[in-house]
Design a protein around this motif. Structure first.
Motif, PDB file in Angstrom:
ATOM      1  N   HIS A 106     -72.211  42.301  21.829  1.00 56.86           N
ATOM      2  CA  HIS A 106     -71.733  40.971  22.572  1.00 56.86           C
ATOM      3  C   HIS A 106     -73.030  39.887  22.379  1.00 56.86           C
ATOM      4  O   HIS A 106     -73.967  40.127  22.293  1.00 56.86           O
ATOM      5  CB  HIS A 106     -71.599  41.295  23.934  1.00 56.86           C
ATOM      6  CG  HIS A 106     -70.965  40.387  24.646  1.00 56.86           C
ATOM      7  ND1 HIS A 106     -71.492  39.054  25.120  1.00 56.86           N
ATOM      8  CD2 HIS A 106     -69.307  40.305  24.837  1.00 56.86           C
ATOM      9  CE1 HIS A 106     -70.457  38.423  25.559  1.00 56.86           C
ATOM     10  NE2 HIS A 106     -69.267  39.145  25.661  1.00 56.86           N
TER      11      HIS A 106
ATOM     12  N   THR B 267     -68.911  45.837  22.372  1.00 55.99           N
ATOM     13  CA  THR B 267     -69.717  45.660  23.757  1.00 55.99           C
ATOM     14  C   THR B 267     -71.236  45.518  23.159  1.00 55.99           C
ATOM     15  O   THR B 267     -72.024  44.870  23.819  1.00 55.99           O
ATOM     16  CB  THR B 267     -69.671  46.618  24.572  1.00 55.99           C
ATOM     17  OG1 THR B 267     -68.063  46.813  25.060  1.00 55.99           O
ATOM     18  CG2 THR B 267     -70.119  46.473  26.027  1.00 55.99           C
TER      19      THR B 267
ATOM     20  N   ARG C 248     -66.502  53.193  29.115  1.00 58.50           N
ATOM     21  CA  ARG C 248     -65.532  52.754  29.323  1.00 58.50           C
ATOM     22  C   ARG C 248     -64.895  52.760  30.918  1.00 58.50           C
ATOM     23  O   ARG C 248     -64.575  52.064  31.563  1.00 58.50           O
ATOM     24  CB  ARG C 248     -64.192  52.883  28.360  1.00 58.50           C
ATOM     25  CG  ARG C 248     -62.901  52.151  28.847  1.00 58.50           C
ATOM     26  CD  ARG C 248     -61.984  51.943  27.659  1.00 58.50           C
ATOM     27  NE  ARG C 248     -61.577  53.204  27.378  1.00 58.50           N
ATOM     28  CZ  ARG C 248     -60.754  54.242  27.893  1.00 58.50           C
ATOM     29  NH1 ARG C 248     -59.809  53.602  28.951  1.00 58.50           N
ATOM     30  NH2 ARG C 248     -60.208  55.354  27.472  1.00 58.50           N
TER      31      ARG C 248
ATOM     32  N   TYR D  42     -65.592  45.615  28.498  1.00 62.60           N
ATOM     33  CA  TYR D  42     -65.754  46.911  27.466  1.00 62.60           C
ATOM     34  C   TYR D  42     -64.672  46.875  26.659  1.00 62.60           C
ATOM     35  O   TYR D  42     -63.445  47.526  27.034  1.00 62.60           O
ATOM     36  CB  TYR D  42     -65.844  47.939  28.193  1.00 62.60           C
ATOM     37  CG  TYR D  42     -65.960  49.466  27.435  1.00 62.60           C
ATOM     38  CD1 TYR D  42     -67.248  49.641  26.718  1.00 62.60           C
ATOM     39  CD2 TYR D  42     -64.721  50.067  27.015  1.00 62.60           C
ATOM     40  CE1 TYR D  42     -67.439  50.515  26.038  1.00 62.60           C
ATOM     41  CE2 TYR D  42     -64.956  51.262  26.490  1.00 62.60           C
ATOM     42  CZ  TYR D  42     -66.090  51.491  25.591  1.00 62.60           C
ATOM     43  OH  TYR D  42     -66.238  52.784  24.923  1.00 62.60           O
TER      44      TYR D  42
ATOM     45  N   ILE E 230     -75.717  44.307  30.034  1.00 62.92           N
ATOM     46  CA  ILE E 230     -74.174  44.655  30.117  1.00 62.92           C
ATOM     47  C   ILE E 230     -73.619  44.718  31.673  1.00 62.92           C
ATOM     48  O   ILE E 230     -72.649  44.421  31.984  1.00 62.92           O
ATOM     49  CB  ILE E 230     -73.905  45.819  29.223  1.00 62.92           C
ATOM     50  CG1 ILE E 230     -73.973  45.257  27.717  1.00 62.92           C
ATOM     51  CG2 ILE E 230     -72.732  46.373  29.476  1.00 62.92           C
ATOM     52  CD1 ILE E 230     -74.095  46.479  27.029  1.00 62.92           C
TER      53      ILE E 230
ATOM     54  N   ILE F  20     -70.316  42.342  31.260  1.00 61.26           N
ATOM     55  CA  ILE F  20     -69.902  42.131  29.828  1.00 61.26           C
ATOM     56  C   ILE F  20     -68.666  43.192  29.660  1.00 61.26           C
ATOM     57  O   ILE F  20     -68.547  44.451  29.965  1.00 61.26           O
ATOM     58  CB  ILE F  20     -70.845  42.347  28.860  1.00 61.26           C
ATOM     59  CG1 ILE F  20     -71.932  41.620  28.665  1.00 61.26           C
ATOM     60  CG2 ILE F  20     -70.131  42.745  27.521  1.00 61.26           C
ATOM     61  CD1 ILE F  20     -73.033  41.609  27.863  1.00 61.26           C
TER      62      ILE F  20
ATOM     63  N   ARG G 269     -64.686  49.778  20.711  1.00 61.15           N
ATOM     64  CA  ARG G 269     -65.000  48.960  21.828  1.00 61.15           C
ATOM     65  C   ARG G 269     -66.349  49.069  22.116  1.00 61.15           C
ATOM     66  O   ARG G 269     -66.847  47.819  22.623  1.00 61.15           O
ATOM     67  CB  ARG G 269     -64.260  49.461  22.920  1.00 61.15           C
ATOM     68  CG  ARG G 269     -62.553  49.410  23.005  1.00 61.15           C
ATOM     69  CD  ARG G 269     -62.050  49.632  24.328  1.00 61.15           C
ATOM     70  NE  ARG G 269     -60.374  49.776  23.991  1.00 61.15           N
ATOM     71  CZ  ARG G 269     -59.706  50.647  24.211  1.00 61.15           C
ATOM     72  NH1 ARG G 269     -60.277  51.993  23.805  1.00 61.15           N
ATOM     73  NH2 ARG G 269     -58.516  50.810  23.832  1.00 61.15           N
TER      74      ARG G 269
END
Length: 409
Positions: A116, A113, A25, A169, A162, A167, A109
């Motif tokens: 996704h 992710t 993150r 987080y 990602i 993408i 989280r």
């Protein structure tokens, strides 16, 4: 020194994936976060020996990993042509607010992710199992009956997607959450299953994984108290309640019928059964609720002989209509055998194997062997047990099957 090293190893086993999730993150880069994680643990061995173990090892390691990543970016900025981009990334990282308060939610989280919708469906689960649960590529490949190289390629592509697609987080907003839920539930349950019945190794269970899956299930339940979230949490709690009785003191596998039910965790059972009732009362239940209802029937039986197999077969019938699957068929066949006798179960399993399904699934051959054994068909039982032995990679299961083969001899 050995005590400090043992403490570092303990923290790594228990907290490394949470620390990695927070570093991802903060850094926005999987590979940089993994490098920072390992650097932080390397420093911990020396510093903790000199200064003592900090009060909050997890926060200390995240902070140390973050500073190590800043050092890496500074070195890269000196030598790379993309210096302006690196300097911008470095400035953002140095100015980022790091209070240590969000660590608990970071793995949730990270799961969202990894799941996704922009990522390929066949990459979401392997990526999550690798990054969230620290399963090796080989372990994931075995769980999916795939080649390790293919799994590794999916994970690398997903990480690149990602990074390149930026993408976010984060846990999605409530409007997006329902459509993202199925893949997240599937991943959490796969994490739990790897802990409840490991795919490989010397131990039947990995309690750090079951605990983590249940913790994630509780977080998700707070976020979205939908029936299927309740069902999954109930299913995990009910299975986990039986874990203390699944192995003998010597680590040997104990089948459900032979378990000492006084060892079952009454608190987890009560919580799981209450969640099942709550989920079923909505009449919007799905596969996880139905599986949890089956587990609740087992939990409510005071002994193996008192199990309501008629109700369990009925629940499997509903589950099969909702989610046609040869594994569910296999589980239903075992329930039918308990209700109607070994021959009825054997005929169903032979029908599944005859279609060419579950040929490489050791539990199908184990179940067939058990029914043949009960029917006195010794040579067929021996051949099926030997096939199951070839397929299993878990030592307690191997020892159990070898014991059955000795009994036949």
């Amino acid at each position: 020194m050995s005590e400090v090293r043992a403490r570092v190893e303990q923290v790594y086993r228990e907290d490394s994936r949470r620390i990695l999730a927070t570093l991802i993150r903060l850094l926005g880069d999987f590979d940089l976060a993994e490098e920072a994680l390992h650097e932080a643990f390397f420093v911990a061995v020396e510093r903790w020996q000199r200064d003592g173990v900090p009060d909050n090892p997890r926060t200390w390691l995240v902070s140390t990993g973050r500073f190590k990543a800043i050092d890496v970016l500074r070195r890269r900025a000196r030598f790379k042509a993309s210096q302006p981009l690196l300097l911008a990334q470095l400035e953002e990282l140095e100015q980022a607010d790091w209070s240590g308060e969000d660590v608990e939610d970071d793995r949730l989280r990270l799961i969202f992710t990894c799941c996704h919708p922009a990522l390929a469906a066949d990459a979401q689960v392997p990526l999550t199992l690798r990054e969230v649960c620290d399963l090796t590529t080989e372990e994931i490949a075995r769980a999916f009956l795939s080649a390790p190289a293919a799994i590794a390629q999916r994970i690398v592509r997903a990480k690149a997607k990602i990074r390149d697609a930026k993408i976010p987080y984060q846990v999605p907003g409530l409007s997006e959450l329902p459509e993202r839920l199925d893949s997240v539930l599937r991943v959490i349950y796969l994490v739990f299953n790897e802990g409840y019945s490991a795919s490989v190794g010397a131990e039947l269970t990995r309690d750090e994984l079951t605990r983590e899956a249940i913790r994630l299930g509780r977080l998700l339940m707070e976020l979205l108290p939908e029936p299927e979230v309740m069902g999954l949490l109930a299913l995990m709690l009910l299975h986990e309640s039986r874990r203390p009785a699944r192995t003998s003191p010597g680590g040997e596998l104990v089948l459900l019928d032979d378990q000492d039910r006084s060892l079952w965790d009454a608190g987890l059972m009560a919580e799981g059964c209450a969640l099942v009732e709550r989920a079923l009362s909505t009449r919007r239940f799905g596969p996880y609720c139905l599986q949890a209802a089956i587990a609740a029937v087992h939990a409510e039986a005071s002994s193996a002989a008192q199990t309501d197999w008629q109700q369990i077969v009925g629940l499997y019938d509903v589950l099969l209509r909702a989610v046609p699957s040869p594994v569910i068929e296999l589980n239903r066949a075992v329930a039918v055998a308990k209700r109607d006798g070994a021959l009825a179960g054997l005929l169903l399993i032979e029908g599944i194997l005859g279609r060419g399904e579950l040929q490489d699934y050791h539990l199908a051959h184990s179940a067939r062997a058990e029914f043949c054994r009960q029917l006195g068909r010794v040579e067929e039982a021996r051949a099926a047990y030997q096939r199951a032995l070839q397929l299993t990679r878990l030592e307690p299961e191997r020892r159990f099957i070898e014991g059955r083969l000795r009994e036949l001899d």
